[in-house]
Design a protein around this motif. Structure first.
Motif, PDB file in Angstrom:
ATOM      1  N   PRO A  84       0.301  -1.227   0.234  1.00 30.23           N
ATOM      2  CA  PRO A  84      -0.417  -0.120   0.411  1.00 30.23           C
ATOM      3  C   PRO A  84       1.266   1.325  -0.068  1.00 30.23           C
ATOM      4  O   PRO A  84       1.615   1.539   0.230  1.00 30.23           O
ATOM      5  N   VAL A  85       0.296   2.437  -0.236  1.00 29.45           N
ATOM      6  CA  VAL A  85       0.792   3.201  -0.634  1.00 29.45           C
ATOM      7  C   VAL A  85       0.216   4.098   0.564  1.00 29.45           C
ATOM      8  O   VAL A  85      -1.215   3.859   1.457  1.00 29.45           O
ATOM      9  N   TRP A  86       1.168   4.491   1.875  1.00 34.18           N
ATOM     10  CA  TRP A  86       0.871   5.543   2.930  1.00 34.18           C
ATOM     11  C   TRP A  86       0.168   6.599   3.277  1.00 34.18           C
ATOM     12  O   TRP A  86       1.127   7.577   2.522  1.00 34.18           O
ATOM     13  N   ARG A  87      -0.371   6.907   4.172  1.00 36.77           N
ATOM     14  CA  ARG A  87      -1.658   8.046   3.756  1.00 36.77           C
ATOM     15  C   ARG A  87      -1.431   8.288   5.459  1.00 36.77           C
ATOM     16  O   ARG A  87      -2.633   6.930   5.558  1.00 36.77           O
ATOM     17  N   TRP A  88      -1.386   9.005   6.378  1.00 33.16           N
ATOM     18  CA  TRP A  88      -1.954   8.800   8.076  1.00 33.16           C
ATOM     19  C   TRP A  88      -3.443   9.099   7.933  1.00 33.16           C
ATOM     20  O   TRP A  88      -3.501   9.950   6.953  1.00 33.16           O
ATOM     21  N   GLY A  89      -3.738   8.884   8.729  1.00 34.54           N
ATOM     22  CA  GLY A  89      -5.456   8.873   9.112  1.00 34.54           C
ATOM     23  C   GLY A  89      -5.954   7.488   9.280  1.00 34.54           C
ATOM     24  O   GLY A  89      -5.861   6.617   9.489  1.00 34.54           O
ATOM     25  N   TRP A  90      -7.259   8.255   8.254  1.00 36.49           N
ATOM     26  CA  TRP A  90      -8.922   6.939   9.155  1.00 36.49           C
ATOM     27  C   TRP A  90      -8.069   5.517   8.260  1.00 36.49           C
ATOM     28  O   TRP A  90      -8.335   4.487   9.311  1.00 36.49           O
ATOM     29  N   ARG A  91      -7.206   5.389   8.103  1.00 37.75           N
ATOM     30  CA  ARG A  91      -7.025   4.248   6.670  1.00 37.75           C
ATOM     31  C   ARG A  91      -5.736   3.533   6.925  1.00 37.75           C
ATOM     32  O   ARG A  91      -5.383   2.611   6.279  1.00 37.75           O
ATOM     33  N   ALA A  92      -5.456   3.978   7.964  1.00 30.47           N
ATOM     34  CA  ALA A  92      -3.676   3.549   8.338  1.00 30.47           C
ATOM     35  C   ALA A  92      -3.937   2.429   8.681  1.00 30.47           C
ATOM     36  O   ALA A  92      -3.239   1.204   8.592  1.00 30.47           O
ATOM     37  N   THR A  93      -4.827   1.600   9.705  1.00 36.57           N
ATOM     38  CA  THR A  93      -5.352   0.429   9.948  1.00 36.57           C
ATOM     39  C   THR A  93      -5.689  -0.926   8.822  1.00 36.57           C
ATOM     40  O   THR A  93      -4.757  -2.198   8.277  1.00 36.57           O
ATOM     41  N   LEU A  94      -6.321  -0.248   7.432  1.00 36.88           N
ATOM     42  CA  LEU A  94      -6.972  -1.161   6.529  1.00 36.88           C
ATOM     43  C   LEU A  94      -5.291  -1.452   5.273  1.00 36.88           C
ATOM     44  O   LEU A  94      -4.740  -1.930   5.179  1.00 36.88           O
ATOM     45  N   LYS A  95      -4.243   0.355   5.449  1.00 34.72           N
ATOM     46  CA  LYS A  95      -3.688   0.093   4.887  1.00 34.72           C
ATOM     47  C   LYS A  95      -1.763  -0.868   4.901  1.00 34.72           C
ATOM     48  O   LYS A  95      -1.644  -1.666   4.848  1.00 34.72           O
ATOM     49  N   GLN A  96      -1.791  -1.241   6.981  1.00 32.35           N
ATOM     50  CA  GLN A  96      -1.222  -2.072   7.429  1.00 32.35           C
ATOM     51  C   GLN A  96      -1.657  -3.419   7.634  1.00 32.35           C
ATOM     52  O   GLN A  96      -0.683  -4.544   7.416  1.00 32.35           O
ATOM     53  N   SER A  97      -3.103  -3.821   7.249  1.00 26.39           N
ATOM     54  CA  SER A  97      -3.794  -5.470   7.111  1.00 26.39           C
ATOM     55  C   SER A  97      -3.389  -5.058   5.305  1.00 26.39           C
ATOM     56  O   SER A  97      -2.908  -6.364   5.047  1.00 26.39           O
ATOM     57  N   GLN A  98      -3.211  -4.545   4.795  1.00 23.93           N
ATOM     58  CA  GLN A  98      -2.508  -5.124   2.884  1.00 23.93           C
ATOM     59  C   GLN A  98      -1.594  -5.603   3.141  1.00 23.93           C
ATOM     60  O   GLN A  98      -1.340  -5.942   1.881  1.00 23.93           O
ATOM     61  N   LEU A  99      -0.206  -4.518   3.513  1.00 27.34           N
ATOM     62  CA  LEU A  99       1.420  -4.240   3.420  1.00 27.34           C
ATOM     63  C   LEU A  99       1.367  -6.557   5.003  1.00 27.34           C
ATOM     64  O   LEU A  99       2.315  -7.005   3.775  1.00 27.34           O
ATOM     65  N   ALA A 100       0.677  -6.442   5.494  1.00 20.91           N
ATOM     66  CA  ALA A 100       0.825  -8.047   6.094  1.00 20.91           C
ATOM     67  C   ALA A 100      -0.526  -9.156   4.897  1.00 20.91           C
ATOM     68  O   ALA A 100       0.716  -9.820   4.595  1.00 20.91           O
ATOM     69  N   SER A 101      -1.440  -8.465   4.009  1.00 21.99           N
ATOM     70  CA  SER A 101      -1.644  -9.338   2.723  1.00 21.99           C
ATOM     71  C   SER A 101      -0.466  -9.804   1.890  1.00 21.99           C
ATOM     72  O   SER A 101      -0.001 -10.269   1.238  1.00 21.99           O
ATOM     73  N   ALA A 102       0.456  -8.165   1.570  1.00 17.53           N
ATOM     74  CA  ALA A 102       0.676  -8.325   0.944  1.00 17.53           C
ATOM     75  C   ALA A 102       1.831  -9.790   1.027  1.00 17.53           C
ATOM     76  O   ALA A 102       3.165 -10.808   0.383  1.00 17.53           O
ATOM     77  N   TYR A 103       2.562  -9.758   2.045  1.00 16.62           N
ATOM     78  CA  TYR A 103       3.840 -10.660   2.573  1.00 16.62           C
ATOM     79  C   TYR A 103       3.198 -11.972   2.517  1.00 16.62           C
ATOM     80  O   TYR A 103       3.157 -13.091   2.109  1.00 16.62           O
ATOM     81  N   GLN A 104       1.961 -11.677   3.354  1.00 15.95           N
ATOM     82  CA  GLN A 104       1.154 -13.344   3.412  1.00 15.95           C
ATOM     83  C   GLN A 104       0.846 -13.906   2.160  1.00 15.95           C
ATOM     84  O   GLN A 104       0.861 -15.402   1.788  1.00 15.95           O
ATOM     85  N   ASN A 105       0.462 -13.322   0.865  1.00 16.50           N
ATOM     86  CA  ASN A 105       0.369 -13.901  -0.680  1.00 16.50           C
ATOM     87  C   ASN A 105       1.550 -14.244  -1.126  1.00 16.50           C
ATOM     88  O   ASN A 105       1.456 -15.257  -1.687  1.00 16.50           O
ATOM     89  N   SER A 106       2.888 -13.592  -0.732  1.00 13.50           N
ATOM     90  CA  SER A 106       3.839 -13.962  -1.045  1.00 13.50           C
ATOM     91  C   SER A 106       3.971 -15.677  -1.182  1.00 13.50           C
ATOM     92  O   SER A 106       4.439 -16.526  -1.617  1.00 13.50           O
ATOM     93  N   LEU A 107       4.404 -15.447   0.358  1.00 15.64           N
ATOM     94  CA  LEU A 107       3.720 -16.822   1.000  1.00 15.64           C
ATOM     95  C   LEU A 107       3.173 -17.496   0.265  1.00 15.64           C
ATOM     96  O   LEU A 107       3.933 -18.916   0.382  1.00 15.64           O
TER      97      LEU A 107
END
Length: 184
Positions: A84-107
């Motif tokens: 994800p492209v990071w932007r501070w604010g209310w979507r920070a939790t979504l961005k963290q989840s998307q980053l975790a998904s990128a790693y998990q889907n790669s694995l």
């Protein structure tokens, strides 16, 4: 015995592992940073493979990953993970989840293709501005948790190009893998 999760400072394009992960754009086109370096080192075959992937499946959504052959790289495969492209604010939790998904889907792709060794860059921390310390925590804990229930992957290497990132990842590895003797 080698460490199951480790960090090295260096150039991910030089590693003779089963797969390296490209910090990809949704379009799978070459970008700057690690993506540009991977595309340059892999040669024109990787560009063609990414174009074919786009034509078959369309864009790769944020948090997802696709796999191609590696062209001229010493690795067998390239896993293109879209962080994800990071932007501070209310979507920070979504961005963290998307980053975790990128790693998990790669694995998951690595397991699906029988790949045992995989190298990750610091996804989203360059041009996408994800906070480095937060990104390291997400990457390491996601990989740690995945490996606990997936013995197919024998080694995950976090590859950091800069001294700054290497220090952050090493400190994070020491903290998040404390007591995990089976992983480090």
């Amino acid at each position: 015995m080698h460490k199951r999760i480790m960090m090295i400072k260096g150039d991910i394009t030089h590693l003779p592992v089963d797969a390296i992960v490209n910090a990809a754009r949704t379009s799978l086109r070459s970008g700057g940073g690690v993506s540009g370096a991977i595309h340059r080192a892999a040669g024109p075959k990787l560009k063609k493979l990414c174009q074919q992937q786009r034509h078959q499946q369309g864009a790769c959504p944020t948090g997802h990953a696709v796999i191609t052959d590696a062209g001229n790289l010493p690795s067998r495969k390239v896993i293109h993970a879209v962080g994800p492209v990071w932007r501070w604010g209310w979507r920070a939790t979504l961005k963290q989840s998307q980053l975790a998904s990128a790693y998990q889907n790669s694995l998951l792709l690595a397991v699906e293709h029988g790949l045992q060794t995989i190298a990750f860059p610091a996804i989203s921390t360059g041009h996408y501005h994800f906070p480095r310390l937060l990104a390291a925590r997400i990457a390491i804990t996601t990989v740690r948790d995945f490996l606990k229930s997936n013995p197919v992957i024998s080694q995950v290497i976090f590859v950091c190009f800069s001294e700054r990132d290497a220090a952050i990842y090493q400190t994070s590895l020491d903290f998040y893998l404390k007591g995990e003797d089976d992983l480090c």
